[in-house]
Structure formats: C-alpha cells, structure tokens
Design a protein around this motif. Structure first.
Motif, PDB file in Angstrom:
ATOM      1  N   THR A 174     144.567 -51.555  17.481  1.00 29.56           N
ATOM      2  CA  THR A 174     144.108 -50.638  18.523  1.00 29.56           C
ATOM      3  C   THR A 174     144.815 -49.295  18.415  1.00 29.56           C
ATOM      4  N   GLY A 216     143.112 -46.955  20.096  1.00 32.56           N
ATOM      5  CA  GLY A 216     142.530 -46.460  21.333  1.00 32.56           C
ATOM      6  C   GLY A 216     143.034 -47.321  22.473  1.00 32.56           C
ATOM      7  N   TRP A 217     142.170 -47.600  23.437  1.00 30.33           N
ATOM      8  CA  TRP A 217     142.554 -48.438  24.575  1.00 30.33           C
ATOM      9  C   TRP A 217     142.847 -49.851  24.103  1.00 30.33           C
ATOM     10  N   SER A 272     140.031 -50.811  18.541  1.00 25.05           N
ATOM     11  CA  SER A 272     139.572 -49.553  19.130  1.00 25.05           C
ATOM     12  C   SER A 272     140.246 -48.362  18.478  1.00 25.05           C
ATOM     13  N   GLY A 273     139.653 -47.196  18.708  1.00 21.79           N
ATOM     14  CA  GLY A 273     140.196 -45.980  18.134  1.00 21.79           C
ATOM     15  C   GLY A 273     139.859 -45.863  16.660  1.00 21.79           C
ATOM     16  N   SER A 292     135.677 -44.564  21.356  1.00 19.82           N
ATOM     17  CA  SER A 292     136.801 -44.111  20.533  1.00 19.82           C
ATOM     18  C   SER A 292     136.471 -44.199  19.052  1.00 19.82           C
TER      19      SER A 292
END
Length: 263
Positions: A48, A50-51, A101-102, A133
């Motif tokens: 991750t 991101g979130w 994520s991200g 993301s």
C-alpha cells in the motif's frame, strides 16, 4: 508552567504522529526469495502506497492463503512489490491484489505485471485495488475500467445493502445464496465499467442503503470481469471489513474467482 509546556509538547507530538492508514510511499527494488515449492501458485499482494486498510488486510491475507491451499495451490503473501519481475511472476498462476493501493509498482515492475497478464496470468483485484490512487493507464484500463469517486462516510460508512447478481451462471457467482445483504463500505464509480467492455457480474441495490446524492449511480456495479484481457481479470469492490472475509457468500466468490482466474 513546566506542566503546561509538557502538555503542549505532547499535543504537538500527537498531532505530528503519522497516520497509519497513510504510510509513506516506498518502492521495493530487492525481490524476495521464493520457496522452491512455489509453482502455479497464488501471489497475494497487499502493498500500500495509498490508503492502507489496516482493519482487514491481516485477516484477509490469512483467508486468501487458506483458500489457495484449499484449491491445491501454494500461496505466497507479500508486500514486496519487487516480486513483479518476469522470472518470479512465472511461478504464479494468479495475482491477488488485496487492497493494494497507490502507485506501488515502478515502471519496470508494472511492465512485468502487464506481460504476466498478456501471457494469460490471472488477476483477482479486491476493494482498494480499484480506488482512485491507481492512475497508470494500463492498470486503469485493464484492471478497473472506471474511476472510483468515493463511499458513504460518518454514520453511513458501513451499511447493509442488497446484492443483485447479474450473471448467476458465471463460474465466479456459482453457489451464491440470495437474498444477500452484507455490511460493507460501498464504493461508487464515475461510470458503469460495462461501457468500457467489462462484464458486470453483480451490483448493489441502491434502494437498500443510503449512498447519498453525490454517490448514487442508479445501476451500481460491484463485481466485474475484463473479457478483453488475455489473462482472466476480475475486480470486486467488496471487502472493507475483516468480517467480510468470513461471510460464506464472499468466501465462495473469492474461492470461485481464484479458481476461475487460474484457469
């Protein structure tokens, strides 16, 4: 006076404390050493940038590992994105993106992932693997096919809602018992992925929960596949809570999805 200064210092430290849901983005360059027993395996990735879904990732990784083994396939769970290289990806039949994520892949790693799919490798993308993301064009077009725009918050964050199955005979949806009203964080999207050529397997009935005016879609897809990819690709927006992965219907869908993606 010293006590007041101390309290101010503690408050400043607390305010400056990093948010564990938003870890600092990192990029992996040294690939992990895989067990020799991994062949035609299931790769579970929860990296991750991101979130970070702290709530479900530890439990869902255990559940997904168990499902892979029940299907007779070795599983390997990691957050080291350097595993996205041709040599190591060749030892897996399916990549499960567990709320990954991200922008968690470098350009060479993303290219290796694309080659994996182009060779027929399967992808099971879950929950935050479809949030906004992710911006790399190949990923957006192949894995998602639409754009995440948000989910209800505050008191409406987690709600029960009714799932409608569009394709009950699809291998991924076989055995799902209806009616089904799981509690989840309901993602909304900018448009129906069917407009981009995706095959929608299930939707959420917006009359059964409170999406809010800005998040209402009308026809609201929640699980879909990409029939235009050389590899079998499926995305499910379900799975925010740890309890989701203990739901018999969702466990069946995850089992079916990994089996189907692995051909």
């Amino acid at each position: 006076m010293f006590r007041i200064i101390g309290l101010i210092g503690l408050l400043a430290t607390a305010q400056a404390a990093p948010n564990p849901h938003l870890p600092k983005a990192t990029f992996d360059t040294v690939a992990p050493k895989l067990p020799k027993t991994i062949e035609r395996g299931v790769l579970i990735v929860s990296k991750t940038n991101g979130w970070r879904h702290l709530e479900h990732i530890p439990h869902s990784n255990v559940v997904l590992t168990g499902i892979a083994r029940e299907l007779g396939r070795p599983a390997y769970a990691t957050e080291n994105a350097a595993i996205f290289n041709d040599e190591q990806l060749a030892r897996f039949s399916v990549v499960v993106l567990n709320s990954a994520s991200g922008q968690f892949l470098t350009e060479p790693q993303r290219a290796a992932f694309q080659r994996f799919v182009d060779r027929g490798g399967g992808v099971v993308a879950l929950h935050a693997a479809g949030d906004n993301s992710h911006v790399a064009p190949w990923y957006v077009d192949t894995i998602i096919g639409t754009k995440f725009i948000g989910h209800p918050g505050d008191d409406d964050h987690i709600q029960p809602a009714r799932i409608l199955v569009d394709q009950p005979d699809h291998p991924v949806m076989k055995g799902v018992t209806l009616p089904w009203t799981p509690k989840d964080e309901w993602y909304s999207f900018s448009g129906d992925p069917a407009a981009k050529g995706m095959t929608v397997l299930a939707r959420v009935d917006e009359t059964s929960y409170r999406p809010g005016a800005k998040l209402a879609m009308g026809s609201h897809p929640i699980i879909w596949t990409n029939p235009n990819s050389r590899g079998r690709v499926i995305y499910s927006a379900l799975g925010h809570t740890p309890e989701s992965y203990d739901d018999p219907n969702y466990r069946r869908i995850l089992t079916n999805a990994i089996r189907w993606a692995a051909r």
